[in-house]
Design an enzyme around this catalytic site. Structure first.
Site, PDB file in Angstrom:
ATOM      1  CB  SER B  76      -1.055  -0.154   1.139  1.00  0.00           C
ATOM      2  OG  SER B  76      -2.090   0.785   1.164  1.00  0.00           O
ATOM      3  CG  ASP B 198      -7.049  -3.298  -3.408  1.00  0.00           C
ATOM      4  OD1 ASP B 198      -7.653  -2.550  -2.634  1.00  0.00           O
ATOM      5  OD2 ASP B 198      -5.710  -3.273  -3.171  1.00  0.00           O
ATOM      6  CG  HIS B 226      -5.501  -2.487   0.369  1.00  0.00           C
ATOM      7  ND1 HIS B 226      -5.074  -2.265  -0.973  1.00  0.00           N
ATOM      8  CD2 HIS B 226      -4.822  -1.507   1.068  1.00  0.00           C
ATOM      9  CE1 HIS B 226      -4.214  -1.163  -0.823  1.00  0.00           C
ATOM     10  NE2 HIS B 226      -3.876  -0.866   0.499  1.00  0.00           N
TER      11      HIS B 226
END
Lengths: 400, 252
Positions: B76, B198, B226
């Site tokens: 991320s 996602d 995610h």
């Protein structure tokens, strides 16, 4: 049912319908929302309560929507980043606070609890979710958060103001120290040259004595020079008094009998009292002693009393009242005159060193400065009330 | 091989993936400043107002460990931290593995970031509402995983706990930042591990990153969510291993 009836109530009969309570009905009509999802959030089962909250028909959501769809986008983000990893890592989440999005676009605040059920091989199988309507509690929470934020803002502002105050306090303190050391070196450094000048004036006088004609001619100038030298020396003396006062920041206090001090000062000022025809009214019986240092109490009384006489009104004989009273926290001394009075605008200047408001009166401009400084050094204060043309009252607070 | 966690958790997120590489690599796990067991007092908001400061922190750690030929694995927001670190010091890194990267979360003309400003505001609001979850320690947990007894001890330290004020600031930096311009400058070979479904970093964003990063490879995992490294650790490990093998085969 009649509450005021005297008849004894019949015992409740067990309602046999209660036994019809089924797990299925309890699930569907529970006072909370239930749903089950695949590990990716796909909804597979919802109870009637949740469907009614959302406004969806069962077939609109089952297998077609995810739990994340039912939340606001921000809530879904939070669930993805925080809730989901927690579920996968620890197997459950509790009391996550989100907003459900209804079909009609309105929202419903809920608390979300969820358990992860794993398959026999440990892989995530299903999420069991329970949702509780917290509409009222949410209002309360928002209000709490609003006031908390407000309080925090105010705390920050206060802290800033406090920092600013501390800074200016420190600057003032330094300026005061600088001033004190300046006064000290001024009074010290000026002493030698003025002594020299005085010696030189004396020498001049002796040399001129050989020429009586010239002596006579220059006598007034010599006298004025000598007078100036004297004045200069007095000023230096005042300055060194000030530095002494500063060094003794808090001289030891004792209970000083007030009346003898007043009497002593009165005798010192007797020539002035006689010359001005002043009347003195002393009433200090209510506070026999004052918590202060003897030396400075005398200075306070002397300065206030001599000022009252010096700044008398030209049209009337001075009438000075010296009185005192006992308060809870202070012994209060007041000196009231019927003299010239001081304009309100000048009150602040009264206590400044070498500040003189009247040039026609002999004075050094140091008396009231000394009064204020010595009283404040002991934690007390000096106040003045005055009406021009009527008179002034100086009030001194000596803390106990 | 250094693993850096994403927003909302800490290094514990790698627990199901990192051990798989311990035999072949020197594995380094770290908490970003402001997260996990880092020194929270070191989080100066002014310094950490861009991701570059976090990238510098990572490089400092690697330098202190005298680590070279580093394989950077970032999830991320930390995928972008890895991109920045590799741009700052290309010689230190041999490969980047970017799990669910997004250089910019907001929709712009010609760029489908996925979110509007209002959505991010909602996220901040959700974070505020879940203040306790972010800040307070979770009670010791007894997990029903007898085959993984190590979990229990670690859990008592609580997961994903952080200071709410820091989390809020980091969320702003993460979700309102724009690091798209940093992508073309990176020459380090990169694997983009993209979850097929996602919400946070959609497929289009993964494709964008792949397009902008020269010499990158995009692998789409058939997973949802995610955090494929948590939800599908085996598939994630397999994809990582495959990429590492084909780019730098280990002697058998």
């Amino acid at each position: 049912m009649k509450l005021d009836s005297d008849e004894p109530e019949l015992p409740h009969r067990l309602d046999l319908r209660l036994t019809q309570e089924s797990a299925e009905d309890l699930y569907e009509q529970a006072p909370c929302g239930y749903c089950s999802c695949l590990p990716d959030g796909t909804l597979v089962k919802l109870n009637q309560t949740l469907l009614a909250w959302l406004g969806y028909a069962r077939e609109e959501v089952v297998a077609r929507r995810t739990l994340q769809h039912l939340l606001t986008i921000g809530g879904a983000l939070h669930f993805e980043m925080h809730g989901m990893p927690l579920l996968l890592l620890q197997g459950y989440v509790r009391e996550l606070s989100y907003q459900l999005r209804r079909k009609d676009g309105t929202s419903l605040p809920v608390l979300l609890n969820a358990d992860l059920v794993r398959d026999w091989d440990g892989s995530p199988l299903v999420l069991r979710i329970m949702l509780v309507d917290i509409t009222d509690r949410r209002q309360y929470e928002l209000e709490l958060r609003r006031t908390k934020n407000l309080a925090e803002q105010q705390r920050e502002q206060l802290a800033q103001a406090n920092t600013a105050l501390q800074t200016s306090n420190e600057q003032l303190r330094r300026a005061n120290v600088d001033l004190d050391s300046f006064i000290y070196s001024a009074s010290h450094d000026l002493r030698l040259p003025i002594t020299n000048i005085e010696g030189l004036v004396q020498l001049l006088r002796e040399q001129l004595a050989e020429d009586p004609g010239l002596t006579r001619e220059l006598q007034p100038v010599l006298a004025m020079m000598q007078e100036s030298v004297e004045r200069f020396k007095r000023t230096i003396e005042y300055l060194s008094d000030v530095t002494k006062l500063q060094k003794e920041h808090a001289p030891p206090t004792t209970d000083v009998p007030l009346w003898p001090v007043v009497e002593d000062v009165r005798q010192d000022l007797e020539p002035l009292i006689a010359a001005t025809g002043a009347t003195l009214e002393v009433d200090v019986a209510s506070c026999p002693t004052v918590p202060f240092s003897t030396k400075y109490l005398r200075s306070v009384v002397y300065n206030l009393l001599s000022n009252a006489l010096k700044f008398r009104h030209p049209d009337r004989a001075p009438r000075v009242q010296i009185r005192c009273r006992s308060e809870a926290a202070n012994v209060v001394l007041e000196v009231q005159d019927n003299g010239l009075g001081i304009k309100e605008a000048h009150h602040a200047e009264l206590f400044i060193m070498f500040r003189r408001l009247h040039n026609h009166v002999e004075g050094s401009g140091i008396g009231l400065f000394m009064v204020k400084r010595s009283v404040e050094n002991q934690g007390g204060k000096v106040e003045v009330r005055s009406t021009p043309g009527v008179g002034s009252t100086f009030t001194v607070y000596f803390p106990r | 091989m250094v693993f850096v966690h994403g927003f909302g958790c800490d290094q514990q997120m790698w627990r199901l993936v990192a051990p798989a590489f311990e035999a072949e690599y020197r594995v380094v796990l770290l908490d970003l400043v402001g997260a996990g067991n880092s020194d929270l007092t070191a989080y100066a908001p002014a310094r950490y107002s861009t991701l570059a400061a976090h990238a510098e922190d990572v490089r400092e750690v690697l330098e202190a460990l005298d680590a070279h030929e580093v394989i950077f694995v970032g999830h991320s927001v930390s995928a972008m931290i890895g991109v920045l670190a590799a741009a700052q010091e290309p010689t230190r890194f041999s490969r980047l593995i970017l799990v669910g990267p997004s250089p910019h979360y907001l929709n712009e003309a010609g760029y489908p970031g996925g979110f509007e400003l209002g959505d991010i505001e909602e996220l901040l609001e959700a974070m505020d509402s879940n203040y306790l979850g972010w800040s307070a320690a979770f009670a010791p947990v007894v997990m029903d995983t007898p085959d993984q007894p190590a979990l229990t001890a670690e859990l008592t330290n609580s997961f994903c706990r952080t200071d709410p004020a820091i989390a809020r600031h980091f969320a702003r930096v993460t979700f309102l930042g724009d690091n798209r311009a940093d992508l073309p400058g990176v020459r380090t070979p990169a694997l983009i591990l993209q979850s097929a479904r996602d919400l946070i970093a959609p497929l289009a964003v993964g494709a964008y990153v792949h397009h902008q990063l020269a010499g990158s490879k995009l692998v789409v995992l058939n997973t949802s969510g995610h955090c494929p490294h948590v939800s599908a650790p085996e598939a994630t490990v397999a994809a990582m291993r495959g990429y590492l093998q084909e780019t730098h085969p280990l002697p058998v």
